[in-house]
Design a protein around this motif. Structure first.
Motif, PDB file in Angstrom:
ATOM      1  N   THR A 184       0.840  -1.205   0.000  1.00 38.92           N
ATOM      2  CA  THR A 184       0.000   0.000   0.000  1.00 38.92           C
ATOM      3  C   THR A 184       0.870   1.248   0.000  1.00 38.92           C
ATOM      4  OG1 THR A 184      -1.729  -1.196   1.178  1.00 38.92           O
ATOM      5  CG2 THR A 184      -1.830   1.210   1.263  1.00 38.92           C
ATOM      6  N   TYR A 210      -2.851  10.465  -2.271  1.00 37.93           N
ATOM      7  CA  TYR A 210      -2.132   9.183  -2.304  1.00 37.93           C
ATOM      8  C   TYR A 210      -0.996   9.163  -1.282  1.00 37.93           C
ATOM      9  CZ  TYR A 210      -4.979   8.708  -6.409  1.00 37.93           C
ATOM     10  OH  TYR A 210      -6.066   8.650  -7.235  1.00 37.93           O
ATOM     11  N   ALA A 253      -1.077  10.629   1.566  1.00 38.58           N
ATOM     12  CA  ALA A 253      -1.712  10.414   2.876  1.00 38.58           C
ATOM     13  C   ALA A 253      -1.988   8.930   3.105  1.00 38.58           C
ATOM     14  CB  ALA A 253      -3.008  11.228   2.976  1.00 38.58           C
ATOM     15  N   ILE A 254      -2.416   8.237   2.048  1.00 40.41           N
ATOM     16  CA  ILE A 254      -2.646   6.786   2.177  1.00 40.41           C
ATOM     17  C   ILE A 254      -1.316   6.086   2.483  1.00 40.41           C
ATOM     18  CG2 ILE A 254      -3.364   4.676   0.961  1.00 40.41           C
ATOM     19  CD1 ILE A 254      -5.379   6.322  -0.596  1.00 40.41           C
ATOM     20  N   ASP A 266      -0.314   6.702   6.153  1.00 36.75           N
ATOM     21  CA  ASP A 266      -1.121   5.916   7.099  1.00 36.75           C
ATOM     22  C   ASP A 266      -0.749   4.438   7.085  1.00 36.75           C
ATOM     23  OD1 ASP A 266      -3.113   7.082   8.841  1.00 36.75           O
ATOM     24  OD2 ASP A 266      -3.997   7.986   7.060  1.00 36.75           O
ATOM     25  N   SER A 267      -0.367   3.944   5.916  1.00 36.93           N
ATOM     26  CA  SER A 267      -0.177   2.491   5.787  1.00 36.93           C
ATOM     27  C   SER A 267       0.949   1.969   6.668  1.00 36.93           C
ATOM     28  CB  SER A 267       0.114   2.129   4.335  1.00 36.93           C
ATOM     29  OG  SER A 267       1.390   2.613   3.959  1.00 36.93           O
ATOM     30  N   GLY A 290       1.507   2.758   9.695  1.00 34.01           N
ATOM     31  CA  GLY A 290       1.132   2.841  11.108  1.00 34.01           C
ATOM     32  C   GLY A 290       1.384   1.570  11.902  1.00 34.01           C
ATOM     33  N   LEU A 291       1.316   0.418  11.205  1.00 33.17           N
ATOM     34  CA  LEU A 291       1.451  -0.874  11.892  1.00 33.17           C
ATOM     35  C   LEU A 291       2.856  -1.127  12.434  1.00 33.17           C
ATOM     36  CD1 LEU A 291      -0.434  -3.328   9.515  1.00 33.17           C
ATOM     37  CD2 LEU A 291      -1.252  -2.282  11.630  1.00 33.17           C
TER      38      LEU A 291
END
Lengths: 343, 343
Positions: free
Chosen positions: A217, A311, A313-314, A317-318, A320-321
């Motif tokens: 992602t 895009y 921003a995505i 965020d991805s 975060g894990l």
């Protein structure tokens, strides 16, 4: 590496802002990156001297090395401690370089990163064939590594890239190209290899599917943002931007996002202009300036940047894990850098 | 049609704002819409009484009729003056209804639009079979119309929808689902049919490829925005929203965008919570409220809306090619409505 001139510098920001997120990433991965450059220089040679000469011309000339950098970063982010990723990062750069060589032949480009393109210097035939050589060399490196999963990811990506390039051929000079068709081309020709480069990090480190998916992602969306901004910079970059004159895409009639939005938002007269310069390739002095003016007045350049920001921003965020680390922060900041860069 | 309660009303806006863009679209297409409703009622019957009873239960119960409305609007936007689009808009609604029937069986849902679901009332077996009947009836209607192009577009869309539903099954209860995987499910299960409904307008009207592409872009991106907001509303909708209690997706462990962002942005403790309620489906009193609180504090709900706004902006821009008209304005405003709606 090309000298890095972040947007902040042009805006007279405080000196500490002149270290971009990309610089930080390069610093964090310095040893890895040197090993990859070593691997690239070593493996681009062959018994046929012309291959090494031509490959050296395009590879050693630099570039941001974004894709191998992402492969290295993703691998380290997944906690991998070995050295397998050097070979695979080199393979990723070879695949990318092969597509550049072929692109320049297809587009009959005379310049690449501010120097004569390989096809301009060596001719089309060796450029096509050395592209094939680098592509095969990439797969040799992967086979040496021995992971069928990595081979699957990068062979799939290569097939998708070729499809994307062919798809782009069919939209070139077609002023009716939709934003969706543009995005599909960008996904295929750029984002897929970014995604693959990131995914192999999780594969080498034998991490769970969730991390591979997160990295896919990240890479895919970073790649889309990167390409959109590349296409914007082709109209807005300043002199200090290295290696490209602005307006190359315009002269080739490439249907990039700023053009698509300007056409959608234009008047009848504007559309007649775009039809003449893009579809009919009938360009005169002052047309590029007029095109940029139309893009500015319609907000096409600004909103292309806004689209890219989505895009990015995505991508941010991805990640975060993953546990917090300098590397994670640098990768997240690279997502913003890709949108805000001036080169 | 369900009563329309736009967000503006809840916000005490001026009275003239209470007519939503969707209301305007419905008013502009009133005669067409009545003809389609007639067609739907007439063609959902069969010699087997149970089919008509069950189909009437789900179809006559209403809903926003978004997909046939889009097919009608796209057709009129393309300047078509005939009546072929009534049959095809009915076919689109039948395909959609078939997927709803099957979804409710798969999810074991007891409610649909505030009433007992068909499977709750009639049982799973007839629900599955009447879904198949409506699906086949949709293709009968298309064959009567006789356009292989329309058949190609809608049969492709149907195949993609099924793939999307299966893909969704594989992500349900998987708290590792990435935003990219979510978007791929949304593209397939929702956006593709929106895109197909819009495209057939250009096909019936025999308009150039550019308009078909523009309508595909509109439908696809409107569909993505619509589904993201649907998924947000499952956590935020107020009592006045008709036909659904909030938290259905939560109870089923659906990995929608607000959940994905909340997980990405959460602490270790938050992730343990999501693991328990989504992956292990071990839910207690107060869990839904806690989930909503986590989504609010992390900005997951707000940013899901921002993500939707990006797709709505693409949809709005895509219609730029069409001459100005009330219908074009209404369709562009529907893109904003889809994001700002409260139901």
């Amino acid at each position: 590496m090309a000298t890095i001139i972040p947007l902040e510098k042009a805006r007279n920001a405080a000196p500490e802002k002149t270290v971009s997120a990309l610089d930080t990433l390069v610093q964090l991965l310095d040893a890895d990156l040197q090993a990859v450059n070593q691997m690239i220089l070593q493996r681009m040679d062959s018994d046929v001297p012309l291959i090494g000469q031509l490959a050296r011309h395009i590879i050693a000339a630099g570039g941001k090395r974004m894709r191998p950098l992402l492969a290295l970063a993703a691998t380290r982010l997944c906690g991998y401690e070995g050295a397998r990723h050097h070979k695979l990062a080199a393979a990723v750069e070879f695949i990318h370089t092969a597509t550049l060589l072929h692109d320049d032949v297809v587009d009959a480009s005379l310049l690449r990163r501010g120097r004569a393109s390989a096809n301009a210097l060596f001719g089309n035939q060796p450029s096509v064939l050395v592209g094939d050589f680098l592509f095969s060399r990439a797969f040799q490196l992967m086979v040496e590594d021995g992971s069928l999963d990595v081979l699957r990811i990068l062979s799939n990506a290569s097939a998708v890239i070729s499809q994307g390039e062919v798809l782009q051929l069919t939209t070139q000079n077609d002023s009716a190209t939709s934003e969706q068709a543009y995005l599909e081309v960008v996904n295929a020709k750029t984002a897929e290899l970014f995604a693959a480069a990131c995914r192999i990090g999780a594969v080498i480190a034998a991490r769970p599917w969730a991390e591979e998916e997160a990295l896919r992602t990240y890479g895919l969306n970073l790649g889309i943002a990167f390409q959109i901004v590349d296409d914007v910079l082709d109209y807005t970059a300043q002199e200090e931007r290295l290696g490209k004159t602005i307006g190359d895409d315009f002269r080739e009639g490439k249907m990039t996002l700023p053009v698509i939005l300007a056409i959608h938002r234009g008047t009848e007269a504007d559309r007649a202009f775009w039809q003449r310069v893009i579809a009919e390739q009938n360009q005169r002095d002052g047309d590029l300036a007029h095109a940029i003016d139309l893009m500015q007045r319609s907000g096409a350049l600004r909103d292309s940047g806004e689209r890219a920001r989505h895009y990015a921003a995505i991508a941010r965020d991805s990640l975060g894990l993953f546990p917090d680390s300098c590397l994670k922060t640098a990768l997240q900041d690279v997502a913003d850098f890709v949108v805000d860069r001036a080169f």
